[in-house]
Design a protein around this motif. Structure first.
Motif, short mmCIF file in Angstrom:
data_model
loop_
_atom_site.label_atom_id
_atom_site.label_comp_id
_atom_site.label_asym_id
_atom_site.label_seq_id
_atom_site.Cartn_x
_atom_site.Cartn_y
_atom_site.Cartn_z
N HIS A 91 0.87 -1.15 -0.05
CA HIS A 91 -0.05 0.18 -0.08
C HIS A 91 0.79 1.39 -0.02
O HIS A 91 0.66 2.16 -0.86
CB HIS A 91 -0.86 -0.04 1.13
N ASP A 97 -4.21 -0.14 -3.90
CA ASP A 97 -4.97 0.07 -2.85
C ASP A 97 -6.18 -0.63 -2.53
O ASP A 97 -7.06 -0.37 -1.98
CB ASP A 97 -5.58 1.43 -3.13
N SER A 117 -3.60 4.08 10.71
CA SER A 117 -3.78 4.59 9.67
C SER A 117 -4.85 4.39 8.89
O SER A 117 -5.30 3.57 8.24
CB SER A 117 -2.62 3.99 8.49
N SER A 119 -5.74 5.59 5.76
CA SER A 119 -5.62 5.34 4.43
C SER A 119 -5.24 3.78 4.23
O SER A 119 -5.90 3.09 3.26
CB SER A 119 -4.52 5.88 3.74
#
Length: 405
Positions: A91, A97, A117, A119
């Motif tokens: 990632h 992703d 995180s 994201s």
């Protein structure tokens, strides 16, 4: 002389020519991937998947450039990682992703990075099959602000005559147990149930067309058919039971050896595959597809103890799994070479017999295939990508990135 024999001789000439053209000979083992074969295998996997997307099994590649190359092919989408630490790196490196970790994790350091995180947590799905896996996640975080994506690993083995045939993976088999686990996840704050995985390793990872084992191969094919028939019913029943509880994003199944059969199952939305891109030794002799080997490693002859024996330096790259001859590397080019029964493939030397051994001299290269896909690249830092008779690029493996997952 068979076409197979001719092709392997041509491969020997091509790979030798490609390496000889380099400014300086690389150290052995020399890892090579034939891009023409790799791309052809990718196209064949997409054809076999019949329109369902293929999630790249990174464990079978372990070379970021090859993972990216697979994902660049139409029909491939997302990565099936083998550790959470690896998924986090993929990632962060921008490789994907959409990453599903294929195995449960209790890596506290990696879980701490995931839960802190947003994201990473949005891109990575972790696998669970026990409430203790959820506890391991919660033990690493002080806040539930970042929801963690979760998939259920459901046992896809065959139950017949009181026996279980298949990988010993998840304790979740019966529909009631799957539903109970799904309710645990859905009802627990800080988690999102988004997917299901059912890996039928007894179908995807077992040879079923071995020339000198015709009776056994016939039995294996029948067990595979029975397994897929039973699994189709189970998947449908589980899918129907889960539908009122959760709206799943994906249902992952299969492997390189079962692409068509798994894709035909209506419950499955995506296929996992990786070994079919490189086709290691244990992926020969499948009735479902024609192997096209793409990954090799080269070793140089360093001794001639007898005129009919050539000894290469190293070679003992033994594959994981149940020990046996099928876990040893396969001398491939020039064709006709064999390991010896006494020494096999050794850490520092591997004697080879067979008619080409008499023709080999000190310094000549012999090309091998690893028995399993991906494990070869744990032994090298550099991977030489070859097209025709030229090395077009040298790329790092995970080890070349100083990574050990």
């Amino acid at each position: 002389m068979s076409d197979h024999f001719v092709d392997r001789n041509r491969l020997w000439s091509r790979l030798d020519a490609a390496l000889e053209a380099l400014p300086e000979p690389p150290p052995t083992p020399i890892a090579v991937v034939d891009l023409d074969a790799f791309d052809a295998n990718a196209a064949d996997l997409v054809r076999r998947a019949g329109g369902k997307p293929i999630r790249v099994a990174s464990k079978s590649l372990r070379v970021p450039a090859l993972i990216r190359r697979a994902l660049a092919h139409d029909g491939f989408a997302g990565v099936l990682a083998y550790t959470l630490a690896e998924a986090l790196w993929l990632h962060e490196a921008g490789v994907s992703d959409d990453i599903v970790v294929a195995y449960p994790t209790v890596d506290a350091a990696a879980l701490r990075r995931l839960t802190s995180s947003p994201s990473a947590a949005a891109a990575i799905t972790i696998m669970v099959d026990d409430p203790a896996h959820l506890d391991a996640v919660d033990a690493t975080r002080s806040s539930l602000a970042v929801p963690i994506r979760v998939a259920l690993d459901i046992d896809a083995g065959l139950r017949i005559g009181g026996q279980h045939i298949g990988p010993k993976r998840s304790p979740l088999f019966d529909t009631a147990d799957v539903v109970a686990m799904a309710r645990r996840v859905v009802g627990r704050e800080g988690f999102r149930l988004v997917g299901v995985m059912t890996y039928e390793g007894q179908v995807a990872g077992v040879q079923d067309d071995v020339p000198d084992q015709r009776t056994k191969s016939l039995l294996v094919r029948r067990l595979k058919q029975a397994s897929m028939a039973q699994l189709e019913v189970r998947r449908r029943e589980i899918a129907e039971a889960l539908a009122p509880i959760v709206d799943l994003e994906f249902w992952n199944g299969g492997g390189s050896g079962s692409v068509e059969a798994t894709a035909a199952d209506g419950a499955v939305t995506e296929i996992a595959a990786g070994s079919g891109l490189l086709v290691p030794g244990i992926f020969d002799h499948y009735a479902s597809f024609e192997p096209r080997p793409a990954a090799f490693f080269g070793l140089r002859v360093t001794r001639k103890p007898q005129p009919t024996i050539a000894v290469v330096h190293g070679g003992g790259l033994i594959a994981s799994g149940a020990t046996g001859a099928d876990r040893s590397p396969v001398p491939w080019a020039p064709p006709g070479l064999h390991l010896t029964g006494l020494e096999g493939a050794g850490e520092v030397q591997t004697p080879l017999t067979g008619h080409p051994a008499a023709l080999l001299g000190i310094g000549d290269l012999v090309w091998f295939r690893h028995a399993k896909s991906g494990e070869l690249f744990e032994h090298v830092r550099d991977v030489h990508l070859v097209r025709g008779e030229a090395v077009v690029e040298v790329v790092p493996s995970y080890r070349g990135h100083d990574l050990a997952f």
